[in-house]
Design an enzyme around this catalytic site. Structure first.
Site, PDB file in Angstrom:
ATOM      1  N   GLU A 118      85.104  19.077  98.919  1.00 42.38           N
ATOM      2  CA  GLU A 118      85.069  19.285 100.374  1.00 42.38           C
ATOM      3  C   GLU A 118      85.355  20.746 100.716  1.00 42.38           C
ATOM      4  O   GLU A 118      84.724  21.331 101.594  1.00 42.38           O
ATOM      5  CB  GLU A 118      86.081  18.355 101.049  1.00 42.38           C
ATOM      6  CG  GLU A 118      85.690  16.882 100.893  1.00 42.38           C
ATOM      7  CD  GLU A 118      86.646  15.938 101.605  1.00 42.38           C
ATOM      8  OE1 GLU A 118      87.792  15.805 101.142  1.00 42.38           O
ATOM      9  OE2 GLU A 118      86.252  15.355 102.621  1.00 42.38           O
ATOM     10  N   GLU A 138      87.197   9.419  95.425  1.00 41.59           N
ATOM     11  CA  GLU A 138      87.736   8.624  96.534  1.00 41.59           C
ATOM     12  C   GLU A 138      87.202   7.202  96.489  1.00 41.59           C
ATOM     13  O   GLU A 138      87.922   6.240  96.776  1.00 41.59           O
ATOM     14  CB  GLU A 138      87.342   9.245  97.895  1.00 41.59           C
ATOM     15  CG  GLU A 138      88.024  10.548  98.219  1.00 41.59           C
ATOM     16  CD  GLU A 138      87.237  11.772  97.757  1.00 41.59           C
ATOM     17  OE1 GLU A 138      86.471  11.653  96.772  1.00 41.59           O
ATOM     18  OE2 GLU A 138      87.400  12.838  98.361  1.00 41.59           O
TER      19      GLU A 138
HETATM   20  C1  1HE Z   1      97.026  15.561  90.020  1.00 41.34           C
HETATM   21  C2  1HE Z   1      95.723  15.518  90.569  1.00 41.34           C
HETATM   22  C3  1HE Z   1      95.613  15.121  91.928  1.00 41.34           C
HETATM   23  C4  1HE Z   1      95.545  16.162  88.530  1.00 41.34           C
HETATM   24  N1  1HE Z   1      96.741  14.805  92.600  1.00 41.34           N
HETATM   25  N2  1HE Z   1      98.106  15.232  90.732  1.00 41.34           N
HETATM   26  N3  1HE Z   1      91.313  13.618  93.071  1.00 41.34           N
HETATM   27  C5  1HE Z   1      91.115  12.889  91.937  1.00 41.34           C
HETATM   28  O1  1HE Z   1      91.069  11.678  91.947  1.00 41.34           O
HETATM   29  C6  1HE Z   1      91.031  13.674  90.659  1.00 41.34           C
HETATM   30  C7  1HE Z   1      92.220  13.360  89.792  1.00 41.34           C
HETATM   31  N4  1HE Z   1      92.309  14.278  88.660  1.00 41.34           N
HETATM   32  C8  1HE Z   1      91.562  14.145  87.545  1.00 41.34           C
HETATM   33  O2  1HE Z   1      90.645  13.343  87.447  1.00 41.34           O
HETATM   34  C9  1HE Z   1      91.884  15.061  86.408  1.00 41.34           C
HETATM   35  O3  1HE Z   1      93.227  15.493  86.551  1.00 41.34           O
HETATM   36  C10 1HE Z   1      90.981  16.314  86.296  1.00 41.34           C
HETATM   37  C11 1HE Z   1      89.557  15.898  85.858  1.00 41.34           C
HETATM   38  C12 1HE Z   1      90.894  17.086  87.605  1.00 41.34           C
HETATM   39  C13 1HE Z   1      91.581  17.307  85.251  1.00 41.34           C
HETATM   40  O4  1HE Z   1      91.802  16.623  84.029  1.00 41.34           O
HETATM   41  P1  1HE Z   1      92.811  17.265  82.951  1.00 41.34           P
HETATM   42  O5  1HE Z   1      92.749  16.391  81.720  1.00 41.34           O
HETATM   43  O6  1HE Z   1      92.529  18.719  82.776  1.00 41.34           O
HETATM   44  O7  1HE Z   1      94.278  17.203  83.605  1.00 41.34           O
HETATM   45  P2  1HE Z   1      95.259  15.938  83.783  1.00 41.34           P
HETATM   46  O8  1HE Z   1      96.056  15.745  82.515  1.00 41.34           O
HETATM   47  O9  1HE Z   1      94.554  14.745  84.296  1.00 41.34           O
HETATM   48  O10 1HE Z   1      96.218  16.416  84.963  1.00 41.34           O
HETATM   49  C14 1HE Z   1      97.228  17.402  84.759  1.00 41.34           C
HETATM   50  C15 1HE Z   1      98.309  17.140  85.752  1.00 41.34           C
HETATM   51  O11 1HE Z   1      97.795  17.307  87.069  1.00 41.34           O
HETATM   52  C16 1HE Z   1      98.824  15.689  85.702  1.00 41.34           C
HETATM   53  O12 1HE Z   1     100.182  15.715  86.091  1.00 41.34           O
HETATM   54  P3  1HE Z   1     101.385  15.646  85.008  1.00 41.34           P
HETATM   55  O13 1HE Z   1     102.615  15.725  85.854  1.00 41.34           O
HETATM   56  O14 1HE Z   1     101.184  14.330  84.289  1.00 41.34           O
HETATM   57  O15 1HE Z   1     101.192  16.835  84.113  1.00 41.34           O
HETATM   58  C17 1HE Z   1      98.022  14.999  86.789  1.00 41.34           C
HETATM   59  O16 1HE Z   1      98.660  13.858  87.315  1.00 41.34           O
HETATM   60  C18 1HE Z   1      97.986  16.116  87.818  1.00 41.34           C
HETATM   61  N5  1HE Z   1      96.879  15.946  88.747  1.00 41.34           N
HETATM   62  N6  1HE Z   1      94.837  15.887  89.633  1.00 41.34           N
HETATM   63  C19 1HE Z   1      97.934  14.864  92.002  1.00 41.34           C
HETATM   64  N7  1HE Z   1      94.427  15.072  92.550  1.00 41.34           N
HETATM   65  C20 1HE Z   1      91.147  15.357 102.305  1.00 41.34           C
HETATM   66  S1  1HE Z   1      90.989  13.924 101.528  1.00 41.34           S
HETATM   67  C21 1HE Z   1      90.478  14.252  99.936  1.00 41.34           C
HETATM   68  C22 1HE Z   1      90.590  13.012  99.112  1.00 41.34           C
HETATM   69  C23 1HE Z   1      90.595  13.330  97.657  1.00 41.34           C
HETATM   70  O17 1HE Z   1      90.515  14.458  97.234  1.00 41.34           O
HETATM   71  S2  1HE Z   1      90.698  11.987  96.610  1.00 41.34           S
HETATM   72  C24 1HE Z   1      90.364  12.614  95.030  1.00 41.34           C
HETATM   73  C25 1HE Z   1      91.604  13.071  94.342  1.00 41.34           C
END
Ligand code: 1HE
Length: 264
Positions: A118, A138
């Protein structure tokens, strides 16, 4: 220069001989640049207070990913009313990006997902490297877009593609994404930022009124019925060409002092 914002997760640097390029960096690598409330507010503040020397901006993300979207850790805490206002807060911030003072170029790598897509969609030019991928998780997280994605993303790729992405969790590669319309430029791995800076330097040389017309008139003309669009176009054209700078630029071409259009 570092901006005076309340979030340390985003930085502003002003670059160029005339301080004409703003570089905005999402800097929350440990959370893959996921956007929490303080970050989205800081982004809004940066665009509201850009120095008047700035003529173009580049936004990029530190680390392997541009932006993992909304910080899902904060989502759990919200009721319906708070959710509404949260979405409106994103709208206000991304409105400042799209309809702010200068064109914005997004340099994309890795995840460009959810709210990250976005944000990228609110920019005027998107440059992706070969590691970029696009998704709207989402759909599978039981939520909906809330950062203006339902308005902006179909304008890039069409309603059908966005519907498919959200229904099925489809992920677009950098190559497929460029073909679908997410990015206007596709570059080798690691080169998105440099290409975005090169484009920003070029954009910064345009007459400011032309850039203003492209940012503020063009998307509105696209929303208008054709008859109104033609009139808005004529008014904007008249204003732009009456600026002394436009006359100087046209004269420079006629006198052989300005670059010709060349095949690249
Ligand atoms: C997060 C987030 C997040 C990572 N919020 N903490 N967005 C998503 O659904 C995407 C979610 N994220 C992922 O699918 C993956 O993290 C990635 C593909 C982006 C990257 O993968 P990777 O293997 O490099 O990293 P990781 O091990 O998954 O994440 C590293 C850390 O970042 C981990 O935290 P940790 O404390 O365990 O180290 C994850 O939990 C954290 N992390 N993404 C919170 N999004 C205005 S409305 C908009 C609505 C949306 O955007 S919904 C979609 C949200």
């Amino acid at each position: 220069m570092t901006s005076n914002t309340s979030s340390t997760d985003i930085q502003l640097d002003i670059r160029g001989a005339h301080q004409e390029i703003a570089v905005i960096r999402l800097s929350r690598v440990a959370k893959r640049n996921a956007v929490n409330d303080s970050l989205i507010l800081a982004l809004r503040d940066i665009f509201e207070k850009l120095p008047t020397t700035v003529r173009a901006a580049v936004i990029h993300g530190e680390g392997e990913h541009f932006c993992a979207g909304l910080d899902l850790g904060e989502l759990e805490e919200r009721d319906a009313g708070q959710g509404l206002h949260h979405s409106r807060m994103w709208h206000a911030a991304l409105e400042r990006v799209q309809f702010g003072p200068v064109p914005v170029i997004a340099a994309l790598q890795g995840a460009v997902v959810g709210g990250g897509l976005e944000l990228a969609s609110a920019c005027h030019i998107r440059v992706a490297d070969e590691t970029a991928f696009y998704a709207l998780p989402e759909g599978s997280r039981g939520i909906f877009v809330g950062g203006g994605g339902s308005v902006r993303i179909p304008k890039l790729i069409g309603v059908a593609r966005m519907t498919d992405m959200m229904l099925t969790g489809r992920v677009y590669t950098a190559q497929d994404g460029e073909r679908a319309g997410f990015a206007q430029y596709l570059v080798p791995e690691g080169q998105a930022f440099d290409k975005a800076m090169e484009l920003a330097a070029r954009v910064a040389q345009n007459a400011p009124l032309t850039n203003y017309a492209l940012m503020h008139a063009l998307p509105r003309i696209a929303e208008q019925p054709a008859e109104q669009g033609y009139l808005t176009e004529a008014l904007m054209a008249a204003i732009a060409q009456s600026a002394p700078e436009a006359k100087d630029r046209v004269r420079a071409f006629l006198e052989g002092r300005a670059a010709k259009v060349q095949k690249s």
